[in-house]
Motif scaffolding. Structure first.
Motif, PDB file in Angstrom:
ATOM      1  N   UNK A  31      22.976  -6.517  99.873  1.00  0.00           N
ATOM      2  CA  UNK A  31      23.554  -6.492 101.219  1.00  0.00           C
ATOM      3  C   UNK A  31      23.022  -5.289 102.002  1.00  0.00           C
ATOM      4  N   UNK A  32      22.969  -4.111 101.355  1.00  0.00           N
ATOM      5  CA  UNK A  32      22.397  -2.936 102.022  1.00  0.00           C
ATOM      6  C   UNK A  32      20.951  -3.203 102.434  1.00  0.00           C
ATOM      7  N   UNK A  42      24.641   2.376 106.310  1.00  0.00           N
ATOM      8  CA  UNK A  42      24.015   1.801 105.111  1.00  0.00           C
ATOM      9  C   UNK A  42      24.918   1.967 103.892  1.00  0.00           C
ATOM     10  N   UNK A  74      23.896 -13.500 106.865  1.00  0.00           N
ATOM     11  CA  UNK A  74      22.514 -13.102 107.131  1.00  0.00           C
ATOM     12  C   UNK A  74      21.672 -14.235 107.703  1.00  0.00           C
ATOM     13  N   UNK A 124      30.097  -9.228  96.708  1.00  0.00           N
ATOM     14  CA  UNK A 124      29.395  -9.864  95.583  1.00  0.00           C
ATOM     15  C   UNK A 124      30.216  -9.728  94.293  1.00  0.00           C
ATOM     16  N   UNK A 125      30.765  -8.533  94.049  1.00  0.00           N
ATOM     17  CA  UNK A 125      31.625  -8.345  92.869  1.00  0.00           C
ATOM     18  C   UNK A 125      32.809  -9.314  92.920  1.00  0.00           C
ATOM     19  N   UNK A 169      28.915  -4.833 100.407  1.00  0.00           N
ATOM     20  CA  UNK A 169      28.187  -5.775  99.554  1.00  0.00           C
ATOM     21  C   UNK A 169      28.669  -5.753  98.123  1.00  0.00           C
ATOM     22  N   UNK A 170      28.950  -4.558  97.604  1.00  0.00           N
ATOM     23  CA  UNK A 170      29.451  -4.438  96.235  1.00  0.00           C
ATOM     24  C   UNK A 170      30.769  -5.198  96.093  1.00  0.00           C
ATOM     25  N   UNK A 222      20.466 -14.777  99.175  1.00  0.00           N
ATOM     26  CA  UNK A 222      21.815 -14.360  99.572  1.00  0.00           C
ATOM     27  C   UNK A 222      22.636 -15.579  99.982  1.00  0.00           C
ATOM     28  N   UNK A 242      34.650  -1.956  90.206  1.00  0.00           N
ATOM     29  CA  UNK A 242      33.823  -1.668  91.391  1.00  0.00           C
ATOM     30  C   UNK A 242      33.996  -0.211  91.806  1.00  0.00           C
ATOM     31  N   UNK A 291      27.384  -6.298  88.949  1.00  0.00           N
ATOM     32  CA  UNK A 291      27.449  -7.185  90.111  1.00  0.00           C
ATOM     33  C   UNK A 291      27.659  -6.385  91.392  1.00  0.00           C
ATOM     34  N   UNK A 292      28.478  -5.341  91.308  1.00  0.00           N
ATOM     35  CA  UNK A 292      28.706  -4.472  92.465  1.00  0.00           C
ATOM     36  C   UNK A 292      27.428  -3.759  92.886  1.00  0.00           C
ATOM     37  N   UNK A 293      26.694  -3.216  91.925  1.00  0.00           N
ATOM     38  CA  UNK A 293      25.439  -2.509  92.238  1.00  0.00           C
ATOM     39  C   UNK A 293      24.401  -3.491  92.806  1.00  0.00           C
ATOM     40  N   UNK A 294      24.355  -4.680  92.209  1.00  0.00           N
ATOM     41  CA  UNK A 294      23.475  -5.750  92.707  1.00  0.00           C
ATOM     42  C   UNK A 294      23.844  -6.099  94.157  1.00  0.00           C
ATOM     43  N   UNK A 295      25.137  -6.281  94.423  1.00  0.00           N
ATOM     44  CA  UNK A 295      25.600  -6.647  95.767  1.00  0.00           C
ATOM     45  C   UNK A 295      25.351  -5.547  96.778  1.00  0.00           C
ATOM     46  N   UNK A 296      25.582  -4.297  96.373  1.00  0.00           N
ATOM     47  CA  UNK A 296      25.344  -3.170  97.278  1.00  0.00           C
ATOM     48  C   UNK A 296      23.878  -3.130  97.684  1.00  0.00           C
ATOM     49  N   UNK A 306      27.565  -0.550 104.269  1.00  0.00           N
ATOM     50  CA  UNK A 306      27.040  -1.874 103.945  1.00  0.00           C
ATOM     51  C   UNK A 306      26.954  -2.070 102.439  1.00  0.00           C
ATOM     52  N   UNK A 307      26.584  -1.006 101.726  1.00  0.00           N
ATOM     53  CA  UNK A 307      26.536  -1.066 100.267  1.00  0.00           C
ATOM     54  C   UNK A 307      27.912  -1.311  99.668  1.00  0.00           C
ATOM     55  N   UNK A 339      31.568 -12.923  92.249  1.00  0.00           N
ATOM     56  CA  UNK A 339      31.219 -13.082  90.820  1.00  0.00           C
ATOM     57  C   UNK A 339      32.508 -13.268  90.002  1.00  0.00           C
TER      58      UNK A 339
END
Lengths: 190, 190
Positions: free
Chosen positions: A159-160, B148, B108, B159-160, B155-156, A104, B180, A151-156, B151-152, B163
């Motif tokens: 981070x989650x 959670x 983190x 990270x999105x 994160x999405x 991360x 997203x 990328x969004x699903x990866x980030x979720x 947080x998802x 990227x």
């Protein structure tokens, strides 16, 4: 894949632990040798520099993530593949929290000598998710949009997963996966 | 809020740029002074240590994120609030890419002297999203699950957004938000 010697394994494990705790810049080869319980010369015999050591650690980690995502993708069809990928990635994060923290902190660094190697593998991992989305998105959705969704699903999930392990580690893994997958169910938007 | 002097602003801007490029451990107070075009004594007059400087930078950044999320949340109802938050957070990331990179690398870390201050504010930001989810989740959903999910979504978007800026910066902001938000529409799962 060539077998890794116990010494090399101990050095990689020490670098992972120290890098996750103090950052890569905050970790020295002396400390790695001490933590691993090996002579400093042995560290340099196995890895010519600190950069090489962390490059190998990070590329192996992102490679393992790609393998996990690929296996999950092949285990189920349709949205089930996305569900399997989220669960598989969460399990991997839980198994190796130090590596997840390090990844991360590193995946968006653009000043590392190993950035190209890590970016190629990161794209491969996100590409696995994008591949699973292919049958799920409307006809005519471009690859760029699909990669952003992936990328969004990866980030979720990343981070989650880290929020879970660092702040509410007693939550069962299944509940964490369920919460993240709930955001993709459409129930929020309906 | 007290006005920030031009010197202090220049120091914070220099620390942000250098920290995003080389990491916080890889940035020295000498370099900050040189980049900001001020005397080293002036850096120490404004911030007693490098830790204090980056603590102020990061807490201000996460605080600004919370303000943006709160304003977005109050601007719309129902799922519209989530849409406004994703768009608002993406706009903030695009406006201040260096800060977004630094935050991604830092949120983190558990070895920083400022981690408690940053974590309190991070929870506040994620809490804004969790608040917007309250009317959208099934009755009986616990706060832990809602955090959670938040947080998802956080994160999405983070990270999105990164990227996008690092790898496909020519994509229009609206397309990134749409990709997203599509993952939350339920279309993938149906």
């Amino acid at each position: 894949m060539p077998r890794i010697s116990p010494t090399k394994q101990a050095i990689l494990a020490a670098a992972l632990e120290l890098g996750a705790q103090h950052g890569i810049s905050g970790t020295t080869m002396d400390e790695v040798a001490e933590w691993a319980g090996v002579a400093k010369g042995s560290v340099y015999y196995n890895f010519s520099s600190k950069d090489k050591l962390f490059e190998e650690l990070l590329t192996a980690g992102v490679g393992q993530l790609s393998d996990t995502l690929r296996a999950a993708r092949e285990s189920a069809a349709g949205f089930g593949a996305v569900e399997a990928m989220v669960r598989g990635m969460l399990a991997l994060i839980a198994e190796n929290q130090a590596l997840a923290k390090l990844m991360a902190a590193e995946i968006f660094r653009t000043d590392r000598v190993w950035q190209n190697a890590v970016q190629v593998l990161r794209r491969e991992a996100v590409g696995e998710i994008a591949g699973a989305l292919e049958p799920l998105v409307p006809a005519g959705t471009g690859e760029g949009a699909r990669l952003l969704m992936a990328g969004g699903i990866f980030g979720a999930t990343l981070v989650g997963g880290l929020e879970w392990l660092l702040f509410t580690p007693d939550t069962p893994a299944g509940d964490v996966a369920a919460a993240i997958l709930f955001t993709f169910s459409g129930a929020l938007a309906s």
